[in-house]
Design an enzyme around this catalytic site. Structure first.
Site, PDB file in Angstrom:
ATOM      1  N   LEU A  46       0.697  -0.954   0.144  1.00 19.38           N
ATOM      2  CA  LEU A  46      -0.217  -0.036  -0.228  1.00 19.38           C
ATOM      3  C   LEU A  46       1.710   1.070   0.397  1.00 19.38           C
ATOM      4  O   LEU A  46       1.757   0.898   0.315  1.00 19.38           O
ATOM      5  CB  LEU A  46      -1.017   0.114   1.290  1.00 19.38           C
ATOM      6  N   ASP A  47       0.399   2.332  -1.115  1.00 15.52           N
ATOM      7  CA  ASP A  47       1.799   3.412  -0.829  1.00 15.52           C
ATOM      8  C   ASP A  47       1.344   4.456   0.215  1.00 15.52           C
ATOM      9  O   ASP A  47       0.426   4.064   1.306  1.00 15.52           O
ATOM     10  CB  ASP A  47       1.584   3.818  -2.299  1.00 15.52           C
ATOM     11  N   GLU A  48       2.288   4.740   0.743  1.00 19.75           N
ATOM     12  CA  GLU A  48       2.639   6.288   1.320  1.00 19.75           C
ATOM     13  C   GLU A  48       1.489   7.072   2.112  1.00 19.75           C
ATOM     14  O   GLU A  48       0.850   6.698   3.134  1.00 19.75           O
ATOM     15  CB  GLU A  48       3.249   6.950   1.634  1.00 19.75           C
TER      16      GLU A  48
END
Length: 191
Positions: A46-48
């Site tokens: 999951l991206d930041e």
């Protein structure tokens, strides 16, 4: 003996435990929150700015299986503006997204529906915005693939910028199964 975990990845954290980059001290890592055995890897990412369910395992074969099209991934997505049935229809059929370097990908058909704002959301340290900035809508998007930032790019392709993205389900495993939005060790991943 391999070990498997379900965790809640909060907003603002990277889906990794440590970094050897020079500026690593300016980022937040899962290792700051959770203690897991050596050799544990995130199953997908999951991206930041994304939040929600993230699976961890010490088994590379299991990781490959969960990332396959066999497992559905469901996201609750808050978008800027009013999502209409036309948006749902386009997203459901698949849209063309950019992969970078002039390459494009046609996403597979998926399940998309308009939903009411979820009542029980994980706490988020940074406020999205308030009503003065215009209306927002919520979608449930369920995909079986997982290209880089795919759900964000899909929504952008139909002119619905993503404000908040929460993965709530992978296969039969749900974010609500994790006590206190923390970590839960499981004997196996369920599809």
């Amino acid at each position: 003996m391999h070990r498997h975990f379900m965790i809640h990845k909060p907003y603002g954290y990277l889906s990794q435990f440590v970094s050897r980059e020079k500026l690593a001290h300016k980022k937040k890592y899962l290792g700051d929150l959770y203690s897991v055995p050596q050799g544990t890897m995130a199953v997908g990412r999951l991206d930041e700015p994304s939040e929600g369910l993230l699976l961890l395992t010490t088994d590379g074969v299991e990781s490959e299986l969960v990332r396959s099209k066999k497992y559905e991934k469901e996201y609750y997505v808050q978008v800027d503006g009013i999502a209409e049935q036309e948006h749902v229809s386009k997203l459901s059929k698949g849209v063309l997204i950019g992969l970078g370097k002039g390459k494009y990908y046609q996403t597979l058909p998926c399940r998309v529906q308009l939903i009411n704002p979820p009542e029980k959301l994980p706490h988020r340290s940074k406020k999205i915005r308030d009503e003065r900035h215009g209306p927002t809508s919520w979608l449930s998007i369920t995909i079986t693939e997982g290209k880089f930032r795919q759900v964000r790019k899909m929504c952008a392709a139909v002119q619905l910028p993503v404000l908040r993205l929460i993965r709530v389900r992978i296969g039969a495993m749900h974010l609500n199964d994790i006590p206190n939005q923390g970590i839960l060790e499981v004997s196996a991943f369920k599809d």
